[in-house]
Design an enzyme around this catalytic site. Sequence first.
Site, PDB file in Angstrom:
ATOM      1  N   TYR B 240       0.836  -1.206   0.000  1.00  0.00           N
ATOM      2  CA  TYR B 240       0.000   0.000   0.000  1.00  0.00           C
ATOM      3  C   TYR B 240       0.874   1.260   0.000  1.00  0.00           C
ATOM      4  O   TYR B 240       1.744   1.419   0.846  1.00  0.00           O
ATOM      5  CB  TYR B 240      -0.923   0.021   1.214  1.00  0.00           C
ATOM      6  N   TYR B 290      -5.419   5.271  -7.718  1.00  0.00           N
ATOM      7  CA  TYR B 290      -5.673   5.261  -6.277  1.00  0.00           C
ATOM      8  C   TYR B 290      -7.087   4.780  -6.008  1.00  0.00           C
ATOM      9  O   TYR B 290      -8.042   5.541  -6.083  1.00  0.00           O
ATOM     10  CB  TYR B 290      -5.454   6.665  -5.721  1.00  0.00           C
TER      11      TYR B 290
END
Lengths: 141, 337
Positions: B240, B290
């Site tokens: 992440y 994203y």
Amino acid sequence: MSERLHPAEWDRDTGPFFAAAREGRLVYRRCNACGRGNHVPMASCRYCGSTETEWRESEGTGTLYSWTTVMHGVHPAWPVPYTVVIVALDDAPDVRLTGSLPGAPELNAGQAMQVWFESIGEGRVLPNWRPAEAKQERGQS
Amino acid sequence: MDNTRPAAIIAALALKDVGFCADVGVGGGAPAAMVGTAAAAIMSGQARHVLVYRSLNGRSQGRLGAAIAPRTEAGGLGSYDEFFTPYGLLTAPQSFALIAQRHRSLYGTTDAQFGATAILCRNNANRTPHAQMFGKPLDMDQYLASRMISTPLRLFDCCLETDGAAAVVVTSSERARDLRQPPALVRATAQAGASGMSGGMMFPSITWTEPTEVAASNVARQLWSRAGLGPREIDVAQIYDCFTITILLQLEAYGFCAAGEAGPMVESGAVSATGRMPINTDGGNMSGGYIHGLNHIVEGVRQIRGTASVQKADAQTCLVTSGPVGMSSALVLARAA
Ligand SMILES: [Zn+2]
């Protein structure tokens, strides 16, 4: 320049921090069971779970833990550059408080910092932080 | 957490007899735990197949990276913003910049190491046609010349804002056996909080035990134990990456290197496309898009199926992590034996 954001002072868990600031005092939440400081302050201790916590007055000195100089502005009350500092209290190093300095000062991890009380209007006061040397220089005048 | 509520998905797909729905975790820390919850629902008989999704319109509308809307009073009611926003700490980049500066103070992490991390993601995106930054190369000169957002984080240390959606279907391994696509088995999932965490969302993380340790260290302990695997057995990983610093923190937290050594590890090429364990093979949040890290799970599935654009040859295992601050989560995907 728009109005500066001011802190909510009515929250039961956090209000006493700002009430003390209005009197020129810096306070932090301390756990009487394990002895550690807790910030952000909550009713119980985040380390041991005890509810035997109380507000305690700080000497108002600390060391610089981290900082960031903001170059990309996002709020009219905060023209860039300015620098957000995080300061670990000398009398309770687990407690790290926020402060801000104008511009992009040269800073070093661990340097001594001193609290000061910044009036932001309508009687509101923020405990703020600056390098300890600067405070001494000003103290002479 | 998703603005697209379950009812909207049910209506849009005209689904009948939906018998399970759950809202799991917070923001980017959630996706792996969402898959974990789906697996738990299937294993306990509450559901047969679960759609796990995330949709965002950060580019055109719901900008998560924007400052809080101008107003006069901050904080209260467990947000703890009163200790941060009145001092000008207003956005996610500023908050993660404080953690990045702490990492620099502790370990001497350099601009070039942050840059190498951003460039690694961009290089992968440039080999992935669906990536948002496909066709937009980035080199170290461009990285170093990019404008400073909040020291030490530059523009290219920040992830993208994207209009998009990602989803995976979780089902039983028995049912998956005769599907058209080869399955990616969920070997283990884990979810955990940071040590010494407090209330509030993102800003208070700088006051937790040691903000460079984040929640990922606790997730990692559980995950490796449940998976019966360790970092050495991972072939490829999707880490992440809301900011470059979160990649560095997690390479350390998941045990791919010691604390403070993630910068040199990235510079060594060990996690580049041709390295021992490629990461963020579709560009991740930094350069792919994203979608809060659900895109990382989708790319993990591609790796296990062998269909990624930047494919790790014969990938048997893929680590996928979710946002490392606050409540975090991760999972290990594996190829069926
Ligand atoms: Zn305690």
